[in-house]
Write an enzyme that holds these catalytic residues in place. Structure first.
Site, short mmCIF file in Angstrom:
data_model
loop_
_atom_site.label_atom_id
_atom_site.label_comp_id
_atom_site.label_asym_id
_atom_site.label_seq_id
_atom_site.Cartn_x
_atom_site.Cartn_y
_atom_site.Cartn_z
N ASP A 1 0.90 -1.11 0.01
CA ASP A 1 -0.08 0.13 0.17
C ASP A 1 0.87 1.36 -0.07
O ASP A 1 2.15 1.34 0.21
CB ASP A 1 -0.72 -0.03 1.36
N TYR B 1 7.80 -9.79 7.18
CA TYR B 1 7.50 -8.54 7.17
C TYR B 1 8.11 -7.88 8.63
O TYR B 1 8.10 -8.59 9.76
CB TYR B 1 5.84 -7.98 7.23
#
Length: 270
Positions: free
Chosen positions: A55, A110
């Protein structure tokens, strides 16, 4: 020849990674660099694809793309010279025709960086609740996708001024890590406990956990079980890194003067 490139980028100056007409995106800039170098004319015919979308505001240390080209040497030698300063390739490999950056991945890692003091021990304990296969309906924007995901490892640790949540899974849903980060942030602030996370995973009914801000999230690594050849960073990107470090060091000093001591946030950015 089909090539795979591992690359990094700062996400705050892009409208996300996925191509969007009229907007600056990571894929758009990468494809344009390939066109300028004559690596391909049509990205669709070349099979250009990345490991997944990030994003707007989300960064990457280990994003991966692949494409086919008749000029592999030119791609390896010149891509970093043509890419903008906030994108840089870090490694490459020749890959089989069937390689796909998304579907060939064994796991993804992540990291989420928190910019305020946290109870690291409590957060690490709570993060263990995510391990294994669970229904993450309350920790992601699921849509029509299967809400079950398998988490392989999870930990919370200190890294200089930051508290870091690192998680490895086979795959993730949209906003999943950022929602997990919000839940852990609540634990770190004493507003929730590990049992609350366990309950949300076993009884997935109710309101979804909101996503944490995107600027703390980094796509850290993707495991394919293949060997990659490192690439030197271009000088323009190296200077870009130095300039960003200096800027955020100054902003941290300003914040220390303006924010009350009990509410201080570290304004360094990755």
């Amino acid at each position: 020849m089909k090539l795979a490139f591992r690359f990094s980028y700062f996400g705050d100056r892009f409208f996300g990674s996925q191509m969007q007409p009229g907007l600056r995106t990571v894929e758009g800039e990468f494809i344009e660099a390939c066109r300028l170098l004559g690596l391909f004319d049509d990205w669709r015919e070349a099979g250009f694809v990345t490991a997944g979308r990030t994003d707007r505001g989300v960064h990457a240390r280990g994003q991966v793309c692949s494409f086919s080209t008749d000029e592999p040497d030119r791609a390896v030698q010149a891509l970093n010279k043509v890419l903008p300063a906030d994108i840089w390739c870090t490694a490459w490999a020749g890959v089989p025709a069937g390689f796909h950056p998304r579907y060939s991945a064994a796991s993804r890692t992540y990291r989420y960086y928190f910019f305020a003091p946290e109870n690291v021990a409590a957060m690490h304990e709570a993060a263990q609740e995510f391990l294994g296969r669970h229904d993450f309906s309350l920790f992601a924007r699921v849509g029509d996708r299967n809400p079950e995901r398998r988490i392989l490892t999870a930990r919370v640790f200190k890294d200089g001024p930051f508290t870091v949540f690192e998680v490895t899974g086979e795959s993730f849903l949209w906003n999943m890590i950022r929602c997990m980060a919000t839940a852990l942030d609540r634990v770190g602030r004493g507003e929730a406990v590990a049992g609350d996370i366990a309950r949300l995973l076993t009884e997935p009914a109710g309101q979804r956990i909101p996503a944490a801000p995107p600027d703390g999230l980094i796509l850290w690594d993707i495991d394919y079980g293949i060997s990659l050849t490192p690439l030197p960073i271009d000088e323009k990107s190296r200077q870009h890194l130095v300039d960003r470090h200096r800027y955020h060091a100054v902003m941290a000093e300003v914040a220390a003067c303006l924010v009350p001591e009990d509410r201080q946030l570290d304004t360094h950015r990755i």
